[in-house]
Design a protein around this motif. Structure first.
Motif, PDB file in Angstrom:
ATOM      1  N   VAL A 106       0.507  -0.470 -15.747  1.00  0.00           N
ATOM      2  CA  VAL A 106      -0.469   0.511 -15.289  1.00  0.00           C
ATOM      3  C   VAL A 106      -0.254   1.796 -16.080  1.00  0.00           C
ATOM      4  CG1 VAL A 106      -1.322   1.828 -13.320  1.00  0.00           C
ATOM      5  CG2 VAL A 106      -0.482  -0.504 -12.983  1.00  0.00           C
ATOM      6  N   PHE A 107      -1.332   2.349 -16.621  1.00  0.00           N
ATOM      7  CA  PHE A 107      -1.266   3.575 -17.406  1.00  0.00           C
ATOM      8  C   PHE A 107      -1.944   4.685 -16.616  1.00  0.00           C
ATOM      9  CE2 PHE A 107      -0.985   0.029 -20.259  1.00  0.00           C
ATOM     10  CZ  PHE A 107      -0.013   0.404 -21.181  1.00  0.00           C
ATOM     11  N   SER A 123       0.804  -1.221   0.000  1.00  0.00           N
ATOM     12  CA  SER A 123       0.000   0.000   0.000  1.00  0.00           C
ATOM     13  C   SER A 123       0.839   1.273   0.000  1.00  0.00           C
ATOM     14  CB  SER A 123      -0.940   0.014   1.211  1.00  0.00           C
ATOM     15  OG  SER A 123      -0.197  -0.079   2.419  1.00  0.00           O
ATOM     16  N   GLY A 124       2.158   1.133  -0.180  1.00  0.00           N
ATOM     17  CA  GLY A 124       3.017   2.308  -0.196  1.00  0.00           C
ATOM     18  C   GLY A 124       3.007   3.000  -1.549  1.00  0.00           C
ATOM     19  N   PRO A 125       3.695   4.123  -1.682  1.00  0.00           N
ATOM     20  CA  PRO A 125       3.768   4.815  -2.964  1.00  0.00           C
ATOM     21  C   PRO A 125       4.520   3.986  -4.002  1.00  0.00           C
ATOM     22  CG  PRO A 125       4.365   6.296  -1.161  1.00  0.00           C
ATOM     23  CD  PRO A 125       4.323   4.916  -0.592  1.00  0.00           C
ATOM     24  N   THR A 134     -11.633  -5.597 -19.505  1.00  0.00           N
ATOM     25  CA  THR A 134     -13.026  -5.820 -19.085  1.00  0.00           C
ATOM     26  C   THR A 134     -13.770  -4.530 -18.748  1.00  0.00           C
ATOM     27  OG1 THR A 134     -12.485  -6.036 -16.730  1.00  0.00           O
ATOM     28  CG2 THR A 134     -12.292  -8.024 -18.101  1.00  0.00           C
ATOM     29  N   GLY A 135     -13.028  -3.465 -18.435  1.00  0.00           N
ATOM     30  CA  GLY A 135     -13.660  -2.221 -18.024  1.00  0.00           C
ATOM     31  C   GLY A 135     -14.096  -2.198 -16.573  1.00  0.00           C
ATOM     32  N   LYS A 136     -13.839  -3.282 -15.836  1.00  0.00           N
ATOM     33  CA  LYS A 136     -14.255  -3.352 -14.436  1.00  0.00           C
ATOM     34  C   LYS A 136     -13.273  -2.600 -13.545  1.00  0.00           C
ATOM     35  CE  LYS A 136     -16.568  -7.847 -14.867  1.00  0.00           C
ATOM     36  NZ  LYS A 136     -16.611  -9.253 -14.385  1.00  0.00           N
ATOM     37  N   GLN A 137     -13.781  -2.151 -12.385  1.00  0.00           N
ATOM     38  CA  GLN A 137     -12.948  -1.495 -11.404  1.00  0.00           C
ATOM     39  C   GLN A 137     -12.245  -2.543 -10.538  1.00  0.00           C
ATOM     40  OE1 GLN A 137     -12.417   2.044 -10.992  1.00  0.00           O
ATOM     41  NE2 GLN A 137     -13.183   1.748 -13.087  1.00  0.00           N
ATOM     42  N   VAL A 138     -10.964  -2.359 -10.320  1.00  0.00           N
ATOM     43  CA  VAL A 138     -10.179  -3.288  -9.512  1.00  0.00           C
ATOM     44  C   VAL A 138      -9.322  -2.486  -8.541  1.00  0.00           C
ATOM     45  CG1 VAL A 138     -10.098  -5.041 -11.327  1.00  0.00           C
ATOM     46  CG2 VAL A 138      -8.267  -3.336 -11.177  1.00  0.00           C
ATOM     47  N   THR A 139      -8.864  -3.166  -7.509  1.00  0.00           N
ATOM     48  CA  THR A 139      -7.898  -2.585  -6.580  1.00  0.00           C
ATOM     49  C   THR A 139      -6.552  -3.225  -6.848  1.00  0.00           C
ATOM     50  OG1 THR A 139      -9.565  -2.189  -4.880  1.00  0.00           O
ATOM     51  CG2 THR A 139      -7.266  -2.227  -4.173  1.00  0.00           C
ATOM     52  N   LEU A 140      -5.543  -2.416  -7.116  1.00  0.00           N
ATOM     53  CA  LEU A 140      -4.224  -2.942  -7.435  1.00  0.00           C
ATOM     54  C   LEU A 140      -3.519  -3.456  -6.185  1.00  0.00           C
ATOM     55  CD1 LEU A 140      -3.052  -0.114  -9.871  1.00  0.00           C
ATOM     56  CD2 LEU A 140      -3.946  -2.376 -10.492  1.00  0.00           C
ATOM     57  N   ASN A 141      -2.511  -4.262  -6.427  1.00  0.00           N
ATOM     58  CA  ASN A 141      -1.644  -4.754  -5.356  1.00  0.00           C
ATOM     59  C   ASN A 141      -0.266  -4.945  -5.986  1.00  0.00           C
ATOM     60  OD1 ASN A 141      -0.927  -5.702  -2.765  1.00  0.00           O
ATOM     61  ND2 ASN A 141      -1.207  -7.828  -3.416  1.00  0.00           N
ATOM     62  N   ALA A 201      -6.942   2.311  -6.892  1.00  0.00           N
ATOM     63  CA  ALA A 201      -8.005   1.783  -7.745  1.00  0.00           C
ATOM     64  C   ALA A 201      -7.623   1.987  -9.207  1.00  0.00           C
ATOM     65  CB  ALA A 201      -9.315   2.482  -7.448  1.00  0.00           C
ATOM     66  N   ALA A 202      -8.098   1.077 -10.058  1.00  0.00           N
ATOM     67  CA  ALA A 202      -7.800   1.156 -11.488  1.00  0.00           C
ATOM     68  C   ALA A 202      -8.931   0.516 -12.270  1.00  0.00           C
ATOM     69  CB  ALA A 202      -6.482   0.446 -11.803  1.00  0.00           C
ATOM     70  N   THR A 203      -8.977   0.843 -13.554  1.00  0.00           N
ATOM     71  CA  THR A 203      -9.926   0.231 -14.477  1.00  0.00           C
ATOM     72  C   THR A 203      -9.207  -0.842 -15.282  1.00  0.00           C
ATOM     73  OG1 THR A 203     -11.155   2.298 -14.690  1.00  0.00           O
ATOM     74  CG2 THR A 203     -11.493   0.640 -16.409  1.00  0.00           C
ATOM     75  N   ASP A 204      -9.772  -2.049 -15.324  1.00  0.00           N
ATOM     76  CA  ASP A 204      -9.190  -3.121 -16.128  1.00  0.00           C
ATOM     77  C   ASP A 204      -9.298  -2.742 -17.604  1.00  0.00           C
ATOM     78  OD1 ASP A 204      -9.210  -5.669 -17.776  1.00  0.00           O
ATOM     79  OD2 ASP A 204      -8.770  -6.514 -15.808  1.00  0.00           O
TER      80      ASP A 204
END
Length: 378
Positions: A272-273, A202-204, A233-240, A227-230
């Motif tokens: 990631v863009f 969860s850091g920068p 698929t266009g779905k919202q996801v949480t990155l890790n 948070a990001a958009t796939d």
């Protein structure tokens, strides 16, 4: 010789320092002692054993020597190329098996002739041009004890060394790739420390950096768990993001993501863009079929794609008829899919397919359009 395992691979080894082990493994694979891990020179002008599609050619432009080993990144400032050789230094700045503690940044003409070089304490990972500042920026030590150097070739080759503030950086690791646009410096926070559960981050992942005196003041721009958009698929996801690594700005000629800042999380096989990284960044994530290291985009139909090959201790120049906006990427030699190839990247699907084979360990990429002026065109 530099051999970079993904952060995920390193964690599977229990978090131990692997710089010396990796150097020994690579040296053993080449039939060399760890103390003299330079491969046999690849003659400049030769094809270097690389195969590219019909209509393209590849030749060795730069061949490292006994004291310049393990090239990793490449950039262009004006009409000069700059290459960072890591010389076996460890990812936290530990001495190489032969006792080397400095990397070397070498300045070359576009024809591959050495002009000047600078020895920097630590392992050079990120390397880029800052045309507005007439300088080359380099980060050292991707895992810990990181700092930043600025080389001013036109100012008697002056070198300035900067320490980060805050220190240590809040993501808990080191720094790697650098990207500059309109004089604004962005630096990747690499090798992040995991949260208490050992599996989330969860850091920068990215900082905006301002240079002041001898201090590089780092302001977080984007988090590992944003948070990001796939992209598919266009779905919202949480990155890790467990392995932020390379970065570059996508040119406007690209069929997708033009103008965005691209951030590679190598061990996660994700790109990631970031739109509007200078304000309120909006993220789109593209899942890939393999790990990738660096990415470069063709910015013209005629030009040169420079490929740094760490294992061959060389920089190769690939020429041909390119499609403007076409994306190329280097696949690490420890990837389970397409290891050690120069790949084509489909920005719609995330599929990487083979474009060039015969590389030992492709790393940094740089595309330069014929007749290009100042700056780094990655």
């Amino acid at each position: 010789m530099s051999f970079k395992m993904s952060r995920r691979t390193q964690r599977l080894l229990g978090g131990v320092t692997v710089a010396g082990v990796a150097t020994a493994l690579v040296a053993g694979g080449l039939g060399l002692s760890a103390a003299s891990a330079a491969p046999a020179p690849v003659p400049a002008g030769s094809g270097g054993g690389v195969s590219v599609p019909a209509g393209f050619s590849a030749h060795v432009l730069i061949s490292g020597g006994a004291s310049t080993i393990g090239p990793d990144d490449i950039t262009k400032l004006g009409d000069r190329l700059y290459v960072g050789f890591q010389n076996g230094v460890g990812s936290e700045g530990q001495p190489s098996p032969s006792g080397q503690t400095q990397s070397t940044v070498v300045e070359y003409t576009l024809q591959g002739r050495e002009v000047a070089h600078w020895n920097l304490t630590g392992k050079v990972d990120g390397l880029t041009a800052d045309p507005a500042g007439h300088r080359v920026l380099a980060t050292v030590n991707e895992d810990a004890h990181s700092s930043l150097y600025a080389i001013s070739p036109d100012d008697h080759g002056q070198v300035r060394h900067y320490q980060y503030s805050p220190s240590p950086l809040p993501h808990g690791g080191g720094t790697d790739s650098i990207t500059v646009r309109d004089g604004v410096i962005y630096i990747v926070g690499s090798a992040p420390a995991a949260n208490a559960d050992g599996t989330t981050y969860s850091g920068p992942a990215l900082y905006r950096v301002a240079l002041d005196g001898t201090t590089a003041r780092a302001t977080p721009v984007f988090q590992d768990n944003s948070a990001a958009t796939d992209a598919v698929t266009g779905k919202q996801v949480t990155l890790n993001l467990s392995d932020p690594d390379s970065s570059e700005f996508v040119p406007g000629s690209a069929p997708r993501f033009g103008g965005d800042l691209l951030l590679d999380s190598q061990g996660d096989s994700r790109l990631v863009f970031l739109a509007h990284p200078d304000g309120h960044p909006a993220a789109t994530v593209l899942n890939l079929n393999t790990q990738v290291d660096d990415t470069a985009f063709a910015t013209g139909s005629r030009g040169t794609l420079y490929v740094v090959d760490s294992a061959k201790n060389a920089v190769l120049a690939v020429r041909g008829d390119f499609r403007p906006g076409e994306a190329f990427t280097s696949v690490p030699n420890d990837s389970s899919t397409l290891p050690g190839v120069l790949g084509r990247l489909d920005l719609k699907t995330g599929q990487v397919t083979s474009f060039g084979t015969g590389f030992g360990s492709p790393k940094g990429l740089l595309f330069v359009t014929d007749g290009a002026g100042d700056g780094d065109e990655q």
